[in-house]
Design a protein around this motif. Structure first.
Motif, PDB file in Angstrom:
ATOM      1  N   ARG A 151       0.849  -1.191   0.000  1.00  0.00           N
ATOM      2  CA  ARG A 151       0.000   0.000   0.000  1.00  0.00           C
ATOM      3  C   ARG A 151       0.881   1.237   0.000  1.00  0.00           C
ATOM      4  NH1 ARG A 151      -3.056  -3.612  -0.791  1.00  0.00           N
ATOM      5  NH2 ARG A 151      -5.088  -4.001   0.148  1.00  0.00           N
ATOM      6  N   SER A 152       0.424   2.253  -0.690  1.00  0.00           N
ATOM      7  CA  SER A 152       1.174   3.506  -0.747  1.00  0.00           C
ATOM      8  C   SER A 152       0.936   4.327   0.521  1.00  0.00           C
ATOM      9  CB  SER A 152       0.731   4.330  -1.964  1.00  0.00           C
ATOM     10  OG  SER A 152      -0.597   4.804  -1.787  1.00  0.00           O
ATOM     11  N   VAL A 153       1.795   5.295   0.734  1.00  0.00           N
ATOM     12  CA  VAL A 153       1.625   6.227   1.845  1.00  0.00           C
ATOM     13  C   VAL A 153       0.252   6.875   1.747  1.00  0.00           C
ATOM     14  CG1 VAL A 153       2.428   8.450   2.768  1.00  0.00           C
ATOM     15  CG2 VAL A 153       4.082   6.637   2.245  1.00  0.00           C
ATOM     16  N   SER A 154      -0.134   7.261   0.556  1.00  0.00           N
ATOM     17  CA  SER A 154      -1.428   7.907   0.355  1.00  0.00           C
ATOM     18  C   SER A 154      -2.586   6.985   0.729  1.00  0.00           C
ATOM     19  CB  SER A 154      -1.555   8.354  -1.100  1.00  0.00           C
ATOM     20  OG  SER A 154      -2.764   9.037  -1.308  1.00  0.00           O
ATOM     21  N   ILE A 156      -2.582   4.389   2.831  1.00  0.00           N
ATOM     22  CA  ILE A 156      -2.579   4.176   4.281  1.00  0.00           C
ATOM     23  C   ILE A 156      -3.111   5.415   4.992  1.00  0.00           C
ATOM     24  CG2 ILE A 156      -1.152   3.696   6.312  1.00  0.00           C
ATOM     25  CD1 ILE A 156       0.811   2.257   4.361  1.00  0.00           C
ATOM     26  N   ALA A 157      -2.630   6.585   4.576  1.00  0.00           N
ATOM     27  CA  ALA A 157      -3.052   7.836   5.221  1.00  0.00           C
ATOM     28  C   ALA A 157      -4.541   8.090   5.023  1.00  0.00           C
ATOM     29  CB  ALA A 157      -2.231   9.005   4.688  1.00  0.00           C
ATOM     30  N   ARG A 158      -5.060   7.831   3.840  1.00  0.00           N
ATOM     31  CA  ARG A 158      -6.503   8.022   3.605  1.00  0.00           C
ATOM     32  C   ARG A 158      -7.325   7.102   4.500  1.00  0.00           C
ATOM     33  NH1 ARG A 158      -5.290   8.356  -1.976  1.00  0.00           N
ATOM     34  NH2 ARG A 158      -5.987   6.211  -2.234  1.00  0.00           N
ATOM     35  N   ALA A 159      -6.899   5.861   4.626  1.00  0.00           N
ATOM     36  CA  ALA A 159      -7.621   4.917   5.485  1.00  0.00           C
ATOM     37  C   ALA A 159      -7.593   5.394   6.937  1.00  0.00           C
ATOM     38  CB  ALA A 159      -7.029   3.515   5.361  1.00  0.00           C
ATOM     39  N   ARG A 170       1.559  12.197   6.556  1.00  0.00           N
ATOM     40  CA  ARG A 170       2.129  11.506   5.384  1.00  0.00           C
ATOM     41  C   ARG A 170       3.596  11.893   5.261  1.00  0.00           C
ATOM     42  NH1 ARG A 170      -2.340  11.465   0.657  1.00  0.00           N
ATOM     43  NH2 ARG A 170      -4.159  11.585   1.989  1.00  0.00           N
ATOM     44  N   TYR A 171       4.449  10.916   5.192  1.00  0.00           N
ATOM     45  CA  TYR A 171       5.881  11.129   4.996  1.00  0.00           C
ATOM     46  C   TYR A 171       6.297  10.330   3.766  1.00  0.00           C
ATOM     47  CZ  TYR A 171       5.795  13.283   9.585  1.00  0.00           C
ATOM     48  OH  TYR A 171       5.511  14.114  10.648  1.00  0.00           O
ATOM     49  N   GLY A 173       8.429  10.932   1.360  1.00  0.00           N
ATOM     50  CA  GLY A 173       9.861  10.824   1.109  1.00  0.00           C
ATOM     51  C   GLY A 173      10.518   9.708   1.889  1.00  0.00           C
ATOM     52  N   SER A 174       9.997   9.418   3.063  1.00  0.00           N
ATOM     53  CA  SER A 174      10.531   8.349   3.914  1.00  0.00           C
ATOM     54  C   SER A 174       9.650   7.102   3.889  1.00  0.00           C
ATOM     55  CB  SER A 174      10.653   8.841   5.357  1.00  0.00           C
ATOM     56  OG  SER A 174      11.526   9.948   5.433  1.00  0.00           O
ATOM     57  N   ASN A 175       8.571   7.146   3.127  1.00  0.00           N
ATOM     58  CA  ASN A 175       7.664   6.016   2.916  1.00  0.00           C
ATOM     59  C   ASN A 175       7.051   5.480   4.213  1.00  0.00           C
ATOM     60  OD1 ASN A 175       6.230   4.030   1.518  1.00  0.00           O
ATOM     61  ND2 ASN A 175       7.912   2.565   1.674  1.00  0.00           N
ATOM     62  N   PHE A 176       6.434   6.394   4.999  1.00  0.00           N
ATOM     63  CA  PHE A 176       5.689   5.929   6.162  1.00  0.00           C
ATOM     64  C   PHE A 176       4.563   6.888   6.495  1.00  0.00           C
ATOM     65  CE2 PHE A 176       8.772   8.613   8.417  1.00  0.00           C
ATOM     66  CZ  PHE A 176       8.011   9.204   9.428  1.00  0.00           C
ATOM     67  N   VAL A 177       3.642   6.387   7.318  1.00  0.00           N
ATOM     68  CA  VAL A 177       2.510   7.175   7.795  1.00  0.00           C
ATOM     69  C   VAL A 177       2.552   7.194   9.313  1.00  0.00           C
ATOM     70  CG1 VAL A 177      -0.020   7.298   7.943  1.00  0.00           C
ATOM     71  CG2 VAL A 177       1.069   6.624   5.797  1.00  0.00           C
ATOM     72  N   HIS A 178       2.374   8.378   9.864  1.00  0.00           N
ATOM     73  CA  HIS A 178       2.273   8.564  11.309  1.00  0.00           C
ATOM     74  C   HIS A 178       0.794   8.522  11.676  1.00  0.00           C
ATOM     75  CE1 HIS A 178       2.931  10.588  15.246  1.00  0.00           C
ATOM     76  NE2 HIS A 178       1.739  11.089  14.990  1.00  0.00           N
ATOM     77  N   MET A 179       0.429   7.742  12.698  1.00  0.00           N
ATOM     78  CA  MET A 179      -0.934   7.714  13.230  1.00  0.00           C
ATOM     79  C   MET A 179      -0.857   7.956  14.726  1.00  0.00           C
ATOM     80  SD  MET A 179      -2.580   4.333  11.467  1.00  0.00           S
ATOM     81  CE  MET A 179      -2.141   3.891   9.783  1.00  0.00           C
ATOM     82  N   ASP A 180      -1.756   8.817  15.236  1.00  0.00           N
ATOM     83  CA  ASP A 180      -1.813   9.036  16.675  1.00  0.00           C
ATOM     84  C   ASP A 180      -3.256   9.254  17.113  1.00  0.00           C
ATOM     85  OD1 ASP A 180      -2.548  11.916  16.780  1.00  0.00           O
ATOM     86  OD2 ASP A 180      -0.515  12.298  16.059  1.00  0.00           O
ATOM     87  N   CYS A 181      -3.457   9.314  18.427  1.00  0.00           N
ATOM     88  CA  CYS A 181      -4.798   9.516  18.976  1.00  0.00           C
ATOM     89  C   CYS A 181      -4.957  10.915  19.546  1.00  0.00           C
ATOM     90  CB  CYS A 181      -5.128   8.443  20.009  1.00  0.00           C
ATOM     91  SG  CYS A 181      -4.064   8.469  21.475  1.00  0.00           S
ATOM     92  N   GLY A 182      -4.137  11.847  19.070  1.00  0.00           N
ATOM     93  CA  GLY A 182      -4.263  13.242  19.486  1.00  0.00           C
ATOM     94  C   GLY A 182      -5.415  13.918  18.755  1.00  0.00           C
TER      95      GLY A 182
END
Length: 189
Positions: A151-154, A156-159, A170-171, A173-182
């Motif tokens: 799955r692409s960053v996009s 994962i981030a949309r989900a 969305r990161y 360039g580094s190919n990852f997604v940050h998720m938090d409960c803030g």
């Protein structure tokens, strides 16, 4: 007790028997919105760590109850791999991760890049990169950085963003997604 009564299993009893083990297949959630409102019977998290070589495929919630032993394993898995320290991860973050994974209808696990970060690790990373927050939610056990090969960053981030459960970064360039409960917010490309 009759043989007939021994053969009758309750759904809860069967699920409980499998709760503390890693499963290769489990029922999926009907949708993330219902999942985050408490709908569904099971919540499951699937991840692996390239840093430690460990993997986890864990049911951590059944019919309205978090499973303490399963959460202990998730907490240990999401520890700061640099220091070996762990804390109790916020279940809201784990829920967002699980719901987003389900929305993508993916069988592959997340690759966990960062879960809990000790203050020492966060300070070290902050010294190396301007993209690391001084008061990072990683230090509170409220964030995770994840990627998936399939799955692409996009995607994962949309989900994750569709769950409206916290922050999604969305990161690409580094190919990852940050998720938090803030706070619910999005950033990056």
């Amino acid at each position: 007790m009759t043989q007939e009564s021994l053969l009758k299993f309750t759904r809860r009893g069967v699920l409980g028997a499998f709760a503390a083990t890693a499963l290769t297949a489990a029922p999926t959630y009907s949708n993330a919105a219902g999942f985050l409102r408490g709908g569904g019977d099971i919540r499951r998290i699937r991840m692996y760590s390239g840093r430690t070589g460990e993997s986890i495929d864990m049911i951590y919630w059944i019919e309205g109850k978090y499973l303490k032993d399963a959460l202990k394993e998730v907490n240990h898995f999401m520890r700061d791999w640099r220091t070996g320290t762990s804390i109790r991860m916020d279940t809201r973050t784990i829920d967002v991760m699980a719901a987003a994974h389900n929305l993508m209808d993916a069988s592959e696990p997340y690759m966990l890049l960062s879960g809990y970060r000790s203050p020492q690790t966060n300070a070290m990373l902050r010294a190396r990169s301007s993209g690391v927050a001084k008061k990072s939610l990683h230090m509170k056990g409220q964030a995770a950085d994840l990627r998936m090969k399939g799955r692409s960053v996009s995607q994962i981030a949309r989900a994750a963003a569709s769950c409206s459960g916290g922050g999604v970064g969305r990161y690409s360039g580094s190919n990852f997604v940050h998720m938090d409960c803030g706070q619910v917010r999005t950033w990056g490309r």
